[in-house]
Design a protein around this motif. Structure first.
Motif, PDB file in Angstrom:
ATOM      1  N   PHE A 114       0.819  -1.205   0.000  1.00  0.00           N
ATOM      2  CA  PHE A 114       0.000   0.000   0.000  1.00  0.00           C
ATOM      3  C   PHE A 114       0.856   1.259   0.000  1.00  0.00           C
ATOM      4  O   PHE A 114       0.498   2.256  -0.626  1.00  0.00           O
ATOM      5  CB  PHE A 114      -0.967   0.020   1.190  1.00  0.00           C
ATOM      6  CG  PHE A 114      -2.219  -0.765   0.956  1.00  0.00           C
ATOM      7  CD1 PHE A 114      -3.119  -0.361  -0.006  1.00  0.00           C
ATOM      8  CD2 PHE A 114      -2.493  -1.904   1.684  1.00  0.00           C
ATOM      9  CE1 PHE A 114      -4.279  -1.081  -0.238  1.00  0.00           C
ATOM     10  CE2 PHE A 114      -3.644  -2.626   1.471  1.00  0.00           C
ATOM     11  CZ  PHE A 114      -4.543  -2.217   0.513  1.00  0.00           C
ATOM     12  N   PHE A 164       0.301   3.730  -3.116  1.00  0.00           N
ATOM     13  CA  PHE A 164      -0.192   5.086  -2.883  1.00  0.00           C
ATOM     14  C   PHE A 164       0.845   6.126  -3.286  1.00  0.00           C
ATOM     15  O   PHE A 164       0.504   7.161  -3.853  1.00  0.00           O
ATOM     16  CB  PHE A 164      -0.559   5.271  -1.401  1.00  0.00           C
ATOM     17  CG  PHE A 164      -1.947   4.846  -1.062  1.00  0.00           C
ATOM     18  CD1 PHE A 164      -2.792   5.717  -0.396  1.00  0.00           C
ATOM     19  CD2 PHE A 164      -2.427   3.594  -1.384  1.00  0.00           C
ATOM     20  CE1 PHE A 164      -4.075   5.345  -0.075  1.00  0.00           C
ATOM     21  CE2 PHE A 164      -3.705   3.204  -1.061  1.00  0.00           C
ATOM     22  CZ  PHE A 164      -4.539   4.087  -0.404  1.00  0.00           C
ATOM     23  N   GLY A 172      -0.600   5.388   3.152  1.00  0.00           N
ATOM     24  CA  GLY A 172      -0.750   4.036   2.623  1.00  0.00           C
ATOM     25  C   GLY A 172      -0.058   3.002   3.491  1.00  0.00           C
ATOM     26  O   GLY A 172      -0.580   1.903   3.703  1.00  0.00           O
ATOM     27  N   CYS A 173       1.107   3.352   4.005  1.00  0.00           N
ATOM     28  CA  CYS A 173       1.809   2.435   4.904  1.00  0.00           C
ATOM     29  C   CYS A 173       1.020   2.208   6.185  1.00  0.00           C
ATOM     30  O   CYS A 173       0.930   1.085   6.680  1.00  0.00           O
ATOM     31  CB  CYS A 173       3.193   2.977   5.240  1.00  0.00           C
ATOM     32  SG  CYS A 173       4.372   2.810   3.904  1.00  0.00           S
TER      33      CYS A 173
END
Length: 64
Positions: A9, A13, A48-49
């Protein structure tokens, strides 16, 4: 790999937002807009992380 969604992610992102915001701000601001796009991409990559970490954490808690 324990935190595969975190990495996935974050990268996803970051790349998508870099392309999107780089194009938007370069059309508005010209060449300096790429820097603004990169700054937004870094922020969204961090988000996202965090999203991926939450998914991984929930999935790992379920497995135990």
């Amino acid at each position: 790999m324990k935190y595969k969604y975190t990495v996935l992610f974050g990268i996803l992102f970051g790349v998508v937002m870099n392309v999107l915001w780089g194009r938007v701000f370069s059309n508005i601001l010209g060449t300096p807009g790429y820097g603004v796009g990169i700054a937004f991409a870094v922020a969204f990559a961090c988000s996202g992380c965090l999203l991926g970490y939450a998914i991984d954490k929930k999935k790992n808690d379920k497995d135990e």
